[in-house]
Design a protein around this motif. Structure first.
Motif, short mmCIF file in Angstrom:
data_model
loop_
_atom_site.label_atom_id
_atom_site.label_comp_id
_atom_site.label_asym_id
_atom_site.label_seq_id
_atom_site.Cartn_x
_atom_site.Cartn_y
_atom_site.Cartn_z
N ASN A 95 22.10 9.64 -26.55
CA ASN A 95 23.06 8.81 -27.27
C ASN A 95 23.75 7.76 -26.39
N THR A 96 23.08 7.30 -25.36
CA THR A 96 23.64 6.24 -24.52
C THR A 96 22.50 5.40 -23.97
N ASP A 97 22.81 4.15 -23.68
CA ASP A 97 21.80 3.27 -23.08
C ASP A 97 21.93 3.23 -21.57
N LYS A 98 22.84 4.01 -21.01
CA LYS A 98 23.03 4.08 -19.57
C LYS A 98 21.99 5.01 -18.94
N ARG A 99 21.63 4.72 -17.70
CA ARG A 99 20.61 5.48 -17.00
C ARG A 99 21.15 6.02 -15.68
N ILE A 100 20.51 7.07 -15.21
CA ILE A 100 20.84 7.69 -13.93
C ILE A 100 19.62 7.52 -13.03
N LEU A 101 19.86 7.02 -11.84
CA LEU A 101 18.80 6.84 -10.86
C LEU A 101 18.83 8.05 -9.93
N LEU A 102 17.69 8.72 -9.81
CA LEU A 102 17.57 9.87 -8.94
C LEU A 102 16.74 9.47 -7.72
N GLY A 162 0.80 -1.21 0.00
CA GLY A 162 0.00 0.00 0.00
C GLY A 162 0.83 1.26 0.00
N ALA A 163 2.02 1.25 0.57
CA ALA A 163 2.86 2.44 0.59
C ALA A 163 4.07 2.25 -0.31
N LEU A 164 4.61 1.05 -0.28
CA LEU A 164 5.69 0.74 -1.20
C LEU A 164 5.07 0.43 -2.57
N PRO A 165 5.87 0.44 -3.61
CA PRO A 165 5.31 0.28 -4.95
C PRO A 165 4.62 -1.06 -5.16
N ASP A 166 3.57 -1.01 -5.97
CA ASP A 166 2.93 -2.25 -6.40
C ASP A 166 3.86 -2.92 -7.40
N GLU A 167 3.63 -4.20 -7.65
CA GLU A 167 4.51 -4.94 -8.55
C GLU A 167 4.57 -4.32 -9.94
N GLY A 168 3.48 -3.73 -10.41
CA GLY A 168 3.47 -3.13 -11.74
C GLY A 168 4.04 -1.73 -11.80
N ASP A 169 4.28 -1.10 -10.64
CA ASP A 169 4.86 0.24 -10.64
C ASP A 169 6.29 0.20 -11.15
N GLN A 170 6.67 1.27 -11.83
CA GLN A 170 8.00 1.32 -12.42
C GLN A 170 8.73 2.57 -11.97
N VAL A 171 10.02 2.42 -11.78
CA VAL A 171 10.87 3.53 -11.39
C VAL A 171 11.13 4.40 -12.61
N ARG A 172 11.02 5.70 -12.41
CA ARG A 172 11.37 6.63 -13.48
C ARG A 172 12.88 6.87 -13.40
N VAL A 173 13.58 6.43 -14.42
CA VAL A 173 15.02 6.67 -14.50
C VAL A 173 15.26 7.69 -15.59
N PHE A 174 16.43 8.27 -15.57
CA PHE A 174 16.75 9.34 -16.50
C PHE A 174 17.98 8.93 -17.29
N GLY A 175 18.05 9.35 -18.55
CA GLY A 175 19.17 8.95 -19.39
C GLY A 175 19.80 10.13 -20.08
N ARG A 176 21.03 9.91 -20.49
CA ARG A 176 21.71 10.91 -21.30
C ARG A 176 21.50 10.56 -22.77
#
Length: 165
Positions: A94-101, A78-92
């Motif tokens: 021209n790269t497949d690497k992501r930054i977690l905020l 109920g407070a933590l994410p449901d299984e279907g919830d997804q983290v919004r990550v950010f990317g630069r």
């Protein structure tokens, strides 16, 4: 005789369901203000962290949602994410690497995306954060805390995993 300060003792993990709808970690906020990496690690192990939630535009199919971002794998209490919830990550570009905020509060996330009408967050505990990092270590190149300030810190994802214990 000189007294030696006692080492902090681990507290019981905070149950996000008991937070009455607040999306804030005071211990993380104080650790970031002090720029104390050990205190940040302690806060992450014993409290929660605010994680941006991916919000898809209406009319987006579930298949596209599954392809848009990695699954969190977080528990459903109920407070933590449901299984279907997804983290919004950010990317630069021209790269497949992501930054977690990660954020100490919903307010610090709002400072980063003030014009986002669909801004949503989730609370992650240490186990959820560890599971996410382990599952996506190959694409996450950096982790930033409270990137819009006032007390930004950064961590290498591998070092953050070690700090989570």
């Amino acid at each position: 005789m000189n007294a030696t300060p006692a080492a902090p003792t681990p507290s019981e993990p905070v149950d996000p369901a008991d937070r009455n709808g607040t999306f804030r970690s005071e211990s993380l906020e104080l650790a970031l203000a002090a720029q104390d990496a050990a205190a940040v690690a302690f806060a992450l192990r014993h409290d929660v962290v605010v994680v941006p939630k991916l919000v898809l535009p209406t009319g987006t199919s579930d298949t596209a949602a599954a392809d848009a971002a990695p699954s969190t794998g977080g528990p459903d209490d109920g407070a933590l994410p449901d299984e279907g919830d997804q983290v919004r990550v950010f990317g630069r570009e021209n790269t497949d690497k992501r930054i977690l905020l990660l954020f100490s509060s919903d307010d610090t996330y709002a400072a980063m995306v003030p014009d986002d009408p669909n801004r949503q967050v989730m609370l992650y505990d240490a186990l959820s954060l560890r599971a996410f990092l382990e599952a996506h270590l190959d694409v996450i190149e950096q982790v930033f805390f409270d990137i819009a300030g006032p007390h930004t810190m950064a961590a290498n994802p591998e070092d953050l995993l070690k700090a989570l214990g």
